[in-house]
Design a protein around this motif. Structure first.
Motif: not given
Length: 85
Positions: A25-26, A66-71, A56-57
């Protein structure tokens, strides 16, 4: 019957969250944004894919949630972001 609906609903929500993560996604959002702003030729620059992946990382760094939320956010809502004047 209620238990089946809860399990099916939970599985559907997980599917909605996992799909954008699996599709990047990102990274996909950043590629679209760069192409929109600078033209599609920008994606042909040497090293641009590594730059996008490294950038993106940084989204949600330090927290898996937060990583999953951003994706999920950038996959589903990323195109609705507008500049603030």
């Amino acid at each position: 019957m209620k238990r089946r609906w809860l399990l099916a609903g939970g599985a559907a929500l997980v599917g909605l969250a996992v799909t954008p993560i699996a599709m990047g996604g990102t990274i996909s959002f950043l590629r679209r944004t760069l192409s929109d702003h600078f033209g599609p030729d920008v994606l042909a620059i040497d090293g641009i894919d590594e730059f996008i992946a490294d950038y993106a990382a940084l989204a949600g760094q330090g927290s898996t949630i937060k990583k999953i939320g951003a994706e999920v956010y950038f996959a589903w809502r990323g195109d609705r972001i507008h500049k603030i004047g």
